[in-house]
Design an enzyme around this catalytic site. Structure first.
Site, PDB file in Angstrom:
ATOM      1  N   LYS A  70      25.306  37.747  98.708  1.00  9.61           N
ATOM      2  CA  LYS A  70      26.151  38.754  99.219  1.00  9.61           C
ATOM      3  C   LYS A  70      25.542  40.362  98.535  1.00  9.61           C
ATOM      4  CE  LYS A  70      29.123  36.391  97.453  1.00  9.61           C
ATOM      5  NZ  LYS A  70      30.136  35.352  96.952  1.00  9.61           N
ATOM      6  N   SER A  97      24.753  32.275  95.696  1.00 10.02           N
ATOM      7  CA  SER A  97      25.675  32.728  96.304  1.00 10.02           C
ATOM      8  C   SER A  97      25.912  34.169  95.927  1.00 10.02           C
ATOM      9  CB  SER A  97      27.023  31.791  95.845  1.00 10.02           C
ATOM     10  OG  SER A  97      28.350  32.464  96.104  1.00 10.02           O
ATOM     11  N   HIS A 118      28.449  43.905  89.885  1.00  9.78           N
ATOM     12  CA  HIS A 118      29.099  42.797  90.156  1.00  9.78           C
ATOM     13  C   HIS A 118      29.659  42.177  88.903  1.00  9.78           C
ATOM     14  CE1 HIS A 118      30.014  39.132  92.509  1.00  9.78           C
ATOM     15  NE2 HIS A 118      29.772  38.550  91.209  1.00  9.78           N
ATOM     16  N   ASP A 157      27.041  31.765 102.782  1.00  8.18           N
ATOM     17  CA  ASP A 157      27.816  31.796 101.562  1.00  8.18           C
ATOM     18  C   ASP A 157      29.316  31.406 101.873  1.00  8.18           C
ATOM     19  OD1 ASP A 157      28.289  31.858  98.813  1.00  8.18           O
ATOM     20  OD2 ASP A 157      29.591  33.329  99.172  1.00  8.18           O
ATOM     21  N   ARG A 187      31.298  23.642  98.763  1.00  5.47           N
ATOM     22  CA  ARG A 187      31.261  23.036  97.564  1.00  5.47           C
ATOM     23  C   ARG A 187      32.507  23.034  96.634  1.00  5.47           C
ATOM     24  NH1 ARG A 187      28.432  28.473  95.675  1.00  5.47           N
ATOM     25  NH2 ARG A 187      28.706  27.578  93.515  1.00  5.47           N
TER      26      ARG A 187
HETATM   27  N1  URA Z   1      31.182  33.892  92.669  1.00  2.19           N
HETATM   28  C1  URA Z   1      30.402  33.590  93.954  1.00  2.19           C
HETATM   29  O1  URA Z   1      30.374  34.434  94.514  1.00  2.19           O
HETATM   30  N2  URA Z   1      29.722  32.574  94.054  1.00  2.19           N
HETATM   31  C2  URA Z   1      29.805  31.410  93.224  1.00  2.19           C
HETATM   32  O2  URA Z   1      29.308  30.382  93.530  1.00  2.19           O
HETATM   33  C3  URA Z   1      30.489  31.700  91.899  1.00  2.19           C
HETATM   34  C4  URA Z   1      30.954  32.844  91.713  1.00  2.19           C
END
Ligand code: URA
Length: 437
Positions: free
Chosen positions: A192, A188, A87, A166, A173
């Site tokens: 995932k 967040s 990621h 999320d 947010r």
């Molecule tokens: N990427 C994400 O998936 N979530 C965030 O809060 C910030 C960057």
């Protein structure tokens, strides 16, 4: 032991407002209640602001992540050997996944990965791959696992059922000024990743002007928080901190980035991009216990010997794409319009503002401001000169690939402001700034 006290939502908000830590059960009440539609936006908005102002402990952040990961479907990759996911916290010109994932597959690891689409100034892997005619990021669960088993690489768009908490929290947010909050960002991203099922996770935490985290200290704190969460959840997690002041490589824009990725997989990519992909592959291999020197030699060999490019070809074909574009990437649709940004004075390129380049791609039509918007895969920017390189007055600094002039004036302005030329040769920041394991 006495039973935990059931608290009302206002009581839970008050606990966080007063700086107290939540139990896992309290987080379940808040988050799962929100996903079920039982807790309204205004209460979660107030709670998010309390988290923003008061923060969360490492244990609370890990619990929040597990609750979010468990809010929907969780992928079971246990039928695959040596699963690895990667990621990046988001950058400009960041086509690393297009290169690293076939490298990892060529190294014998299994990559069954979900990827996102681009939003605002950052690109997304799915959009880049969709510039290859026929390629689709939609597979059934069975086909996804079979392909990962057969060729070591399958990549699909992120399912809405993956960590739905999320998606809901992120939208809130976004409109309550609570995006920029370490425990919320860490939970967040990691919710995932945990729900996607890989045992090993390599994180590329970007630091700099074009990234979420502007300073090394902030980047390190985010990397540590995410590694802690993953370790707490029984996964092997490594993080590499990498500079994102200037874009990676020389191209930004979907088809252009696929072309640059293919060049890198053929062993003649730009130095920064190649080194980053090798460093991330070494992290993945060392998480499986491989010695760093041997891991690096094997990672480089996948680029020089063509095994990673062969994996990309097999992967593109398996997901419906025309593999001839991997061998002849010049056939990809690149917008025919050209314009140049010219150096007004000679000297050295001092800086290339990644954010400005990302925004230039956006105004040309290559990115989206709102989810679901269609994009033009063929437009983009080529950085003919990168920071530290010499330039003479009148030479080309950057080339713009546009379609019928759409967004050209704004892109030109952004690049003129974002590319600075000055006298002395600047110190070019290191690409790899640190690591956390
Ligand atoms: N990427 C994400 O998936 N979530 C965030 O809060 C910030 C960057």
């Amino acid at each position: 032991m006495s039973a935990p006290v059931a608290r009302s939502i206002p009581e839970l908000i008050a606990r966080k407002r007063d700086g107290q830590a939540h139990s896992r059960a309290e987080l379940e009440t808040l988050i799962l209640g929100y996903v079920r539609g039982e807790v309204p936006d205004y209460q979660i908005s107030a709670w998010l602001m309390a988290v923003y102002l008061r923060g969360m402990s490492a244990a609370e952040t890990a619990d929040l992540t597990l609750v979010m990961a468990g809010s929907g479907e969780q992928f079971d990759l246990s039928s695959l050997q040596n699963t690895v996911d990667k990621h990046s916290t988001g950058g400009v010109g960041d086509k690393t996944s297009l290169i690293l994932t076939p490298m990892l597959a060529a190294l014998g690891l299994s990559v069954a990965k979900m990827s996102g689409r681009g939003l605002a100034h950052t690109g997304g892997t799915i959009d880049k791959l969709e510039s290859i005619p026929g390629w689709s990021g939609t597979l059934s669960d069975e086909a996804f696992l079979k392909q990962a088993r057969d060729i070591g690489l399958a990549l699909v768009g992120q399912s809405k059922d993956l960590a739905p908490a999320d998606g809901l929290l992120y939208a809130l947010r976004d409109v309550t000024a609570t995006v920029d909050c370490l425990p919320l960002i860490a939970s967040s991203i990691m919710s995932k990743k945990l729900a996607s099922g890989a045992q090993t996770i390599v994180l590329d935490v970007k630091v700099g002007a074009g990234a979420f985290m502007k300073t090394l200290d902030d980047g390190l704190a985010l990397a540590r928080a995410m590694v802690d969460i993953g370790t707490h959840a029984g996964r092997r997690v490594r993080a590499v901190l990498t500079g994102m002041d200037a874009p990676l490589g020389r191209f930004a824009g979907n088809s252009l980035e696929v072309q640059e990725a293919v060049a890198t997989l053929s062993g003649h990519g730009p130095h920064d991009l190649t080194e980053l992909c090798v460093a991330l592959a070494v992290e993945a291999l060392s998480a499986f216990g491989e010695e760093a020197g041997q891991a690096e030699a094997r990672a480089r060999q996948t680029l020089q010997g063509g095994s990673a490019l062969a994996k990309l070809r097999a992967f593109v074909a398996a997901q419906g794409g025309d593999p001839s574009y991997v061998d002849e990437p010049h056939k990809l649709d690149v917008a025919p319009g050209r314009a140049e940004v010219i150096a007004q004075t000679g000297g050295f390129v001092q800086a290339v503002d990644a954010l400005a380049v990302g925004q230039a791609v956006l105004v040309l039509g290559g990115g989206r401001e709102r989810k679901g918007q269609a994009i033009d895969h063929g437009v983009g920017v080529e950085l003919v000169k990168k920071p530290g390189e010499a330039v003479q007055a009148g030479e080309v600094l950057a080339r713009i690939y546009h379609r019928d002039g759409r967004g050209l004036e704004a892109a030109q302005q952004l690049l003129e402001n974002g590319l600075s030329v000055g006298q002395g040769q600047p110190r070019v920041p290191e690409l790899i700034l640190g690591r956390v394991e």
